[in-house]
Scaffold this motif. Structure first.
Motif, PDB file in Angstrom:
ATOM      1  N   ALA A  68       0.695  -1.349  -0.011  1.00  8.01           N
ATOM      2  CA  ALA A  68       0.075   0.038  -0.029  1.00  8.01           C
ATOM      3  C   ALA A  68       0.912   1.223   0.116  1.00  8.01           C
ATOM      4  N   SER A  71       2.442   1.934  -3.614  1.00  4.47           N
ATOM      5  CA  SER A  71       1.653   1.712  -5.082  1.00  4.47           C
ATOM      6  C   SER A  71       1.819   2.914  -5.938  1.00  4.47           C
ATOM      7  N   ARG A 143      -2.302  -3.328  -2.043  1.00  5.98           N
ATOM      8  CA  ARG A 143      -3.178  -2.428  -3.244  1.00  5.98           C
ATOM      9  C   ARG A 143      -2.969  -3.145  -4.431  1.00  5.98           C
ATOM     10  N   TRP A 160      -6.366   1.980  -8.302  1.00  7.19           N
ATOM     11  CA  TRP A 160      -6.051   1.201  -7.005  1.00  7.19           C
ATOM     12  C   TRP A 160      -7.145   0.955  -6.294  1.00  7.19           C
ATOM     13  N   SER A 161      -6.928  -0.291  -5.649  1.00  4.10           N
ATOM     14  CA  SER A 161      -7.987  -0.826  -4.960  1.00  4.10           C
ATOM     15  C   SER A 161      -7.784  -0.001  -3.408  1.00  4.10           C
ATOM     16  N   ASP A 162      -8.599  -0.122  -2.585  1.00  5.16           N
ATOM     17  CA  ASP A 162      -8.420   0.346  -1.253  1.00  5.16           C
ATOM     18  C   ASP A 162      -7.476  -0.778  -0.419  1.00  5.16           C
ATOM     19  N   PRO A 163      -6.612  -0.288   0.562  1.00  2.77           N
ATOM     20  CA  PRO A 163      -5.790  -1.271   1.178  1.00  2.77           C
ATOM     21  C   PRO A 163      -6.406  -2.421   1.618  1.00  2.77           C
TER      22      PRO A 163
END
Length: 301
Positions: A68, A71, A143, A160-163
């Motif tokens: 995370a 990223s 992420r 990007w996704s959330d952590p």
């Protein structure tokens, strides 16, 4: 100088090369799934109908995985040969995996609803060029994002996704090897329950034994009564003596014949000697026959 920094930033994000930024955000499935998050893997929703307008049949879709906090420093590779491998994750803090044909994410494709990140336990350390989906070395957080790659490099990417934080495995040092000691109250209650169980079992055994013993005694009693019961034949009463014909006198002894008037004497059958009871018929008696013939003669004359 300032313009150069902007151009470099745009090149890093792909805006200068015409890279499409898709609004899709990868995420862990919200539904309860077995193994959705483990100590080395996690599940992702499959991005269906996301790349249909930006990918061709020959394009592939990759998944970029990064820590995370690393990223923001990730750079999209210009070609497949520059894809960061799984083995460089401890040093590069990112890698790319799950190379899949873009057609597998089309709306008409029938594919599993989830993807498993870190589910391959045999590809790590082989040193091959195929992308490895090995287990994640630490809880993260991580992420991820999807990247569409064509023959000439990246074409589109998602956000990007959330952590994503994995589960932490328990440390062996935190496990107490000593058994849990119960209080005296628990011991007393357990002893009482055990005693009650023993008493109940004994009562059931006694009741069963008494019932079986009573059944055996009842069978023995019926058998002995039948054995002691006497058997009697039909009683045949003795024959009553018949009246003697007129003029007949019994002999002085059983060996002598009967005396019937002046007609001589008559010997009874051997079966009637010595019985003491005479069962003679008046019709069969010779004295009666002679007497009848004597009285009948004058009448005939």
């Amino acid at each position: 100088m300032e313009l150069l920094r902007v151009l470099l930033a745009l090149a890093g994000t792909g805006a200068a090369t015409g890279l499409a930024l898709l609004p899709y955000v990868p995420r862990v499935p919200p539904a309860a799934l077995p193994g959705k998050l483990t100590a080395t893997t996690f599940a992702l929703e499959r991005p269906c109908c996301v790349f249909d307008r930006h990918a061709n049949a020959s394009d592939t879709v990759w998944l970029a995985v990064a820590f995370a906090n690393a990223s923001a420093a990730f750079r999209n590779p210009p070609s497949r040969a520059d894809v960061p491998p799984y083995e460089q994750l401890p040093t590069a803090h990112s890698y790319m995996t799950l190379e899949t044909a873009a057609a597998a994410y089309a709306c008409s494709a029938s594919s599993p609803a989830v993807l498993r990140v870190g589910g391959d336990t045999v590809c790590g350390g082989q040193g091959g060029r195929d992308p490895c989906n090995g287990p994640l070395p630490s809880p993260g957080p991580y992420r991820v994002k999807f990247l569409v790659m064509g023959c000439h490099g990246p074409k589109a990417e998602t956000r990007w996704s959330d952590p994503i934080l994995l589960r932490r495995a328990g440390s062996p040092s935190t496990i107490d090897p000593a058994p849990v000691r119960h209080g005296s109250d628990v011991v007393v209650i357990a002893s009482i329950l055990a005693s009650l169980g023993a008493v109940l079992a004994a009562a059931v055994l006694c009741a069963t034994g008494a019932e079986a013993w009573g059944s055996l005694c009842h069978q023995d009693s019926g058998t002995s009564t039948f054995a002691r019961r006497s058997y009697r034949t039909h009683h045949i009463p003795p024959a009553l003596p018949q009246p003697l014909p007129p003029g007949c006198r019994p002999p002085p002894s059983a060996t002598q014949g009967w005396s019937c008037g002046g007609w001589g004497h008559w010997d009874p059958p051997k079966t009637t000697r010595g019985l003491g009871l005479m069962a003679l018929s008046a019709v069969a008696h010779p004295c009666h026959e002679r007497g009848s013939s004597q009285h009948a003669s004058p009448a005939g004359a």
